[in-house]
Design an enzyme around this catalytic site. Structure first.
Site, PDB file in Angstrom:
ATOM      1  N   PRO A  60       0.833  -1.219   0.005  1.00 45.51           N
ATOM      2  CA  PRO A  60       0.019  -0.139   0.041  1.00 45.51           C
ATOM      3  C   PRO A  60       0.865   1.360  -0.053  1.00 45.51           C
ATOM      4  CG  PRO A  60      -0.447  -1.366   2.031  1.00 45.51           C
ATOM      5  CD  PRO A  60       0.747  -1.956   1.220  1.00 45.51           C
ATOM      6  N   LEU A  61       0.322   2.484  -0.734  1.00 40.74           N
ATOM      7  CA  LEU A  61       0.819   3.504  -0.531  1.00 40.74           C
ATOM      8  C   LEU A  61      -0.084   4.581  -0.116  1.00 40.74           C
ATOM      9  CD1 LEU A  61       3.177   5.610  -1.441  1.00 40.74           C
ATOM     10  CD2 LEU A  61       2.310   5.844  -3.682  1.00 40.74           C
TER      11      LEU A  61
END
Length: 126
Positions: A2-3
């Protein structure tokens, strides 16, 4: 992988911001099976003139403590996992730094796995 991009009103202390990072990471680990040390997050603070939100959209009573969280993830999670993530983020941020669940706004942006490069100019998942 995830970012996460987190936006909030300016003025909160460092410990408050770190608690948001920690709670979000914990929720991702618990619901999305994010690997240990997979932490890529930013917080952007905005003055009042640069942070607009609806205080009542969808029947949710928001305050100036609203935190907007946008997470880019691979498109591999189920609807059940997404619902679990949303609930866990709200609970974790309620525990620390003490955010009301009404002030936790989360948006997921899903991308194909081949759209990631973790460094060296490589598409590690492709």
């Amino acid at each position: 992988m995830p970012l996460a991009h987190i936006s909030l009103r300016a003025g909160k202390p460092e410990a408050y911001r770190q608690a948001i990072f920690d709670g979000l990471y914990r929720a991702l680990r618990e619901t999305f099976d994010v690997p240990e040390d997979d932490q890529f997050m930013t917080i952007t603070e905005h003055d009042a003139a640069s942070f607009r939100y609806s205080p009542s959209y969808f029947g949710v009573a928001r305050s100036d403590d609203l935190v907007l969280i946008q997470i880019t993830v691979s498109n591999t999670r189920t609807v059940a996992q997404k619902k679990a993530l949303f609930g866990r983020i709200a609970a974790a941020l309620g525990e620390s730094p003490g955010l009301r669940p009404e002030d936790v706004f989360v948006n997921l942006v899903e991308v194909a796995k081949e759209n990631w490069s973790f460094g060296h100019g490589l598409a590690q998942y492709a």
